[in-house]
Write an enzyme that holds these catalytic residues in place. Sequence first.
Site, PDB file in Angstrom:
ATOM      1  N   GLY A  71       0.835  -1.195   0.000  1.00 42.57           N
ATOM      2  CA  GLY A  71       0.000   0.000   0.000  1.00 42.57           C
ATOM      3  C   GLY A  71       0.870   1.245   0.000  1.00 42.57           C
ATOM      4  N   GLN A 181      -7.858   0.545   3.832  1.00 40.57           N
ATOM      5  CA  GLN A 181      -8.770   0.025   4.858  1.00 40.57           C
ATOM      6  C   GLN A 181     -10.171  -0.210   4.311  1.00 40.57           C
ATOM      7  OE1 GLN A 181      -8.189  -0.932   8.029  1.00 40.57           O
ATOM      8  NE2 GLN A 181      -6.042  -0.325   8.033  1.00 40.57           N
ATOM      9  N   CYS A 326       2.384   1.197  12.686  1.00 38.84           N
ATOM     10  CA  CYS A 326       3.672   1.802  12.343  1.00 38.84           C
ATOM     11  C   CYS A 326       4.149   2.787  13.393  1.00 38.84           C
ATOM     12  CB  CYS A 326       3.582   2.510  11.001  1.00 38.84           C
ATOM     13  SG  CYS A 326       2.442   1.724   9.877  1.00 38.84           S
TER      14      CYS A 326
END
Length: 381
Positions: A71, A181, A326
Amino acid sequence: MKTIYLDYAATTPLDPLVLKAMLPYLKEKYGNPSSLHALGTEAKEAIDKSRSAIAKILNCSPKEIIFEASGTESINHALIGSALASQAKGRHIMTSAIEHHAVLHACGFLETQGFEVAYLPVNKQGLVDLKMLEQSIRPDTILVSIAYANNEIGAIQDIKKIASIIKKKNSETLFHADACQAAGYLELDIEALGVDLMSVNGSKIYGPKGTGFLYVKDGTALRPIMHGGEQESSRRAGTENVAGIVGLAAALKLAQVCRVSEAARLFKLQAQFIKGLLKIKGAFLNGPKTSRLPNNINVLFAGVSGGQVITALDKQGIACSTGSACTSGRIDPSHVIVALGVPYQKAGGAVRFSLGKKSSAQDISYVLRVLPKIVEKLRQK
Ligand SMILES: *Cc1c(COP(=O)(O)O)cnc(C)c1O
């Protein structure tokens, strides 16, 4: 001890059917798609078939799909690739304050290259201020990037409306939607959405990690950011991840077949979960009340740190997250929660539970049994 996995927004397990589709390309069908012999042709055909399957779901042409290695790579390609290709028209870019770091840090890089980036605020629910969006679009605005659904609070943006606002104000402005998402739960029809660029990854839809694709509307100027061979029509160099591409297409097909029934199932669990969580003293729901992904619950516990709650839950076999995976190594509160207007000192108390295929009412009851004690204990410390 059984693990109760409530971190599906960080990543999903590989669906067994996806693995099955991938296995031949990890074993005997190992050819390089650029090779001219039979093994190469076989691999090339698998990529073509996957591309067509994805294009059918998006209601676009197969040539509008570029396979990427995540992504993040898709987003970097969309933002940096289109900004570099359009800089003669202008150097103004817009995004929102609650984007994934792939978007925010790509924008940060573009700022170092002389581009100007405006970060649109969101309201308390996490929805982009559409008035501000409209007012901020300038003749030199080349690109707007907004996530279809947010990874931390599940806020779903009205992509169709945003696209129409942008195009009305400046028909030349490109619109990129980060749909990483969204792909498991929302409509991906490009014609209906009205986007020029859209990023999707495999690791959030029960597909393989390190896979993704970028939709690029035909005729959109886009520079490559990977330089090398002529793969992906010279738009993304590097030997294709054949098994990954096959898995990504299989995962997206499954996700789109199941998404309506799975969303309905998860909305019920989500309601049960939120109701129970809000009974805990000092608990507060972050993010939108209605325009929210069916699998997202982001809750703030006053007076405790989200990180401590997660560690304590982990000891009970419950896996969840403070927000974006992250950033979990850092102590700073999430930029998303802060952007909602939650005071900086309080924002660190946010915990994200994200549901998925294996989530059950029993799992949620178990969490709701152990969590109040954990929060209470941490407050006494
Ligand atoms: C996970 C995610 C990304 C990054 O995708 P990777 O495949 O992990 O690089 C980008 N945007 C959103 C909204 C995400 O949830």
